[in-house]
Write a protein that holds these residues in place. Structure first.
Motif, PDB file in Angstrom:
ATOM      1  N   PRO A 142      -8.228 -10.479   0.304  1.00  0.00           N
ATOM      2  CA  PRO A 142      -8.584 -10.566   1.762  1.00  0.00           C
ATOM      3  C   PRO A 142      -8.109  -9.299   2.537  1.00  0.00           C
ATOM      4  N   THR A 143      -8.854  -8.633   3.317  1.00  0.00           N
ATOM      5  CA  THR A 143      -8.608  -7.587   4.258  1.00  0.00           C
ATOM      6  C   THR A 143      -7.531  -8.293   5.214  1.00  0.00           C
ATOM      7  N   GLY A 144      -6.723  -7.571   5.448  1.00  0.00           N
ATOM      8  CA  GLY A 144      -5.470  -8.031   6.460  1.00  0.00           C
ATOM      9  C   GLY A 144      -4.324  -8.856   6.069  1.00  0.00           C
TER      10      GLY A 144
ATOM     11  N   GLU B 106      -5.006  -2.575   1.801  1.00  0.00           N
ATOM     12  CA  GLU B 106      -4.437  -1.341   2.348  1.00  0.00           C
ATOM     13  C   GLU B 106      -3.308  -2.069   3.356  1.00  0.00           C
ATOM     14  N   SER B 107      -3.665  -3.322   3.774  1.00  0.00           N
ATOM     15  CA  SER B 107      -2.484  -3.780   4.859  1.00  0.00           C
ATOM     16  C   SER B 107      -1.469  -4.383   4.076  1.00  0.00           C
ATOM     17  N   LEU B 108      -1.506  -4.383   2.784  1.00  0.00           N
ATOM     18  CA  LEU B 108      -0.349  -5.271   1.986  1.00  0.00           C
ATOM     19  C   LEU B 108       1.038  -4.554   2.178  1.00  0.00           C
ATOM     20  N   ARG B 109       1.973  -5.346   2.241  1.00  0.00           N
ATOM     21  CA  ARG B 109       3.229  -4.804   2.102  1.00  0.00           C
ATOM     22  C   ARG B 109       4.312  -5.205   1.219  1.00  0.00           C
TER      23      ARG B 109
ATOM     24  N   ASP C 132      -0.359   2.142  -0.095  1.00  0.00           N
ATOM     25  CA  ASP C 132       0.379   2.982   0.506  1.00  0.00           C
ATOM     26  C   ASP C 132       1.574   2.251   1.289  1.00  0.00           C
ATOM     27  N   GLN C 133       1.127   1.000   1.815  1.00  0.00           N
ATOM     28  CA  GLN C 133       2.175   0.259   2.736  1.00  0.00           C
ATOM     29  C   GLN C 133       2.941  -0.570   2.220  1.00  0.00           C
TER      30      GLN C 133
ATOM     31  N   THR D  86      -0.644   2.756 -10.437  1.00  0.00           N
ATOM     32  CA  THR D  86      -0.463   3.826  -9.748  1.00  0.00           C
ATOM     33  C   THR D  86       0.563   3.132  -8.511  1.00  0.00           C
ATOM     34  N   ILE D  87       1.897   3.530  -8.189  1.00  0.00           N
ATOM     35  CA  ILE D  87       2.713   2.977  -7.298  1.00  0.00           C
ATOM     36  C   ILE D  87       2.576   3.773  -6.190  1.00  0.00           C
ATOM     37  N   GLY D  88       2.531   3.015  -5.068  1.00  0.00           N
ATOM     38  CA  GLY D  88       1.980   3.570  -3.624  1.00  0.00           C
ATOM     39  C   GLY D  88       3.179   4.283  -2.824  1.00  0.00           C
TER      40      GLY D  88
END
Length: 508
Positions: free
Chosen positions: A342-344, A366-369, A389-390, A409-411
């Protein structure tokens, strides 16, 4: 080993049938067998094929001891034979037979060892409550059995009763059951629905000595009186939750009743979706701890006062925990094998996708931390992963034993790769690592035996400043390529992008 055992059982069954075929009591083809309701059964009449029966030593009842000449695909065992009750299905009596269904009458009080083992065509079974004595391995290896109903009155599910019934998806257990035998559900990997006719307090009293005795242990849903339990409440009347009581159960919340003084060993272990705990008891339950039966080990929050749940399930089957700006993926209930998370979403809970061997690809938002501990452990079909990348932390064991994983691939923001994060990724060949990484825990890439290259986005000096703990020899000994924009470099291995493609070279 299993095939050998099945062959041996087949020989025993053949020997048993042969012995009785020439022995004391055979089929009586001059009588019609009917049950209490007058329905025709698998007994003989005027040459019609019949089961084989043996009269008891005291002459008061009959046992089913073999298939005889019966070729019915829908086998119905009669209640009586020669005007005497049929009370027993003898050990090995119907082992390896080809019928698709069998009706067991209420006259049966005993079922012997392996009585219906390896009946590969059997699809469903109901065991009447009249059965007081059960041998072991009664339905061992019935590979097409999908549904089993145990009726009220039975107190114990016998040892290895459904061992290796790997297509069993549904089982009904009555409130009369107080104990489940050794390995009763071992290798029942398809078991998804457990229907219990009692209440939660009754379930807490069932004696389990190991995980494979508990039908919930495969991530099954528990239904109490027909209602699926997504969040389970231990009543205030319960003082003890038994060993392995909810091992592997598929619910997101639990309330520990106020009078609970003890939670048994492994009672909540492998409850991977468990996110919210409401502790009304005096027990000291802590996040991330294995004490008190692992009840706090997988949780995101532990409450001691009434609370409003923050768990929801979206239309695609993702279980989400939402708290202000945090949106954590707790698990997935869908059947897709290629996932776009899921986005977000900002985090993936520990064990959220663990043991989902059917997954082949996962696209992370991309929102994943943060990727939690063991989030994708044992996802043996996953072939590639790109860490956004986050993401700052890749949790311990996050991708442990993802054996089909070939590329990682490591962000750009990952600082920590915790212990055993990619352990036993035996198919892993290539890793791209950013300069943000400053720590790799013990065994982060242990047993990555096919690792051929590391594409590092920094220099040799920057690589030397990374703390790499022990048990990472496969990582340390593989070829490393350092990123450069220049063609004029010193001795070593280098890489860069040209027209969007990776170009590698070695300069001597």
């Amino acid at each position: 080993m299993k095939k050998a055992k099945k062959f041996l059982v087949g020989l025993l069954a053949f020997a048993s049938v042969s012995a009785f075929a020439f022995g004391v009591v055979g089929c009586d083809n001059n009588k019609t067998n009917t049950g209490t309701g007058g329905k025709p059964n698998s007994g003989g009449a005027n040459g019609v094929p019949a089961l084989q029966y043996t009269l008891s030593d005291d002459g008061t009842y009959y046992s089913v001891t073999g298939i005889g000449s019966c070729a019915d695909t829908a086998l119905i065992i009669p209640e009586t034979y020669n005007n005497l009750p049929i009370t027993t299905i003898a050990e090995y009596a119907l082992t390896g037979q080809v019928f698709t269904s069998v009706t067991i009458p209420n006259s049966i009080t005993e079922i012997g060892n392996w009585a219906l083992g390896n009946c590969d065509n059997l699809t469903e079974i109901t065991i009447p409550g009249s059965v007081a004595t059960m041998g072991e391995s009664i339905f061992y290896g019935c590979g097409n059995l999908t549904s089993a109903t145990i009726e009220n009155g039975i107190t114990t599910i016998a040892d290895q009763m459904f061992y290796d019934c790997n297509n069993l998806t549904s089982v009904t257990i009555p409130t009369s059951v107080t104990g489940i035998g050794r390995s009763a559900f071992l290798y029942c990997n398809g078991l998804k629905n457990v229907y219990y006719t009692g209440d939660v307090a009754d379930w807490c009293n069932i004696v389990f000595d190991e995980a494979s005795e508990n039908p919930l242990s495969f991530g099954a849903d528990l239904y109490i009186d027909g209602e699926k339990t997504t969040s389970i409440v231990i009543p205030d009347t319960v003082t003890n939750i038994g060993d392995y009581a909810f091992y592997g159960a598929n619910f997101t919340g639990v309330t520990i009743g106020s009078l609970v003084t003890a939670i048994g060993t492994h009672a909540f272990e492998e409850c991977y979706f468990l996110a919210e705990v409401y502790n009304k008891s005096a027990l000291n339950i802590a996040l991330g701890q294995s004490g008190n039966g692992y009840v706090g080990n997988y949780a995101l929050t532990i409450h001691t006062e009434p609370y409003e749940s923050k768990i929801s399930t979206d239309n695609n089957g993702y279980i989400l925990y939402t708290d202000d700006e945090e949106k954590i993926i707790v698990g997935y209930t869908g059947k897709e094998t290629q996932l776009n998370l899921p986005t977000g979403a900002t985090g993936i809970k520990c064990y959220a996708f663990a043991k989902r061997e059917d997954l082949t690809s996962v696209s992370l938002p991309e929102s994943l931390r943060k990727i939690g501990r063991a989030a994708f452990k044992d996802c043996k079909g996953l072939t590639e992963i790109i860490i956004p990348d986050q993401v700052i932390t890749i949790g311990g064991y996050a991708f442990d034993s993802c054996m089909a994983l070939t590329n990682v691939t490591i962000g750009e923001a990952v600082a920590t790769i915790e212990e055993r994060a990619f352990q036993s990724c035996t198919g892993l060949e290539s890793i791209m690592i950013s300069t943000s990484v400053n720590f790799m825990g013990t065994g982060a890439f242990n047993t990555c035996v096919r690792l051929e290259e590391i594409l590092y986005k920094g220099t040799s000096k920057q690589w030397s400043q990374i703390t790499i703990e022990e048990a990472n020899d496969d990582l340390k000994n593989t070829k490393r390529y350092y990123y450069t924009e220049s063609s004029l470099t010193g001795t070593g291995r280098y890489w860069r992008y040209e027209n969007g493609e990776i170009v590698k070279w070695e300069q001597v």
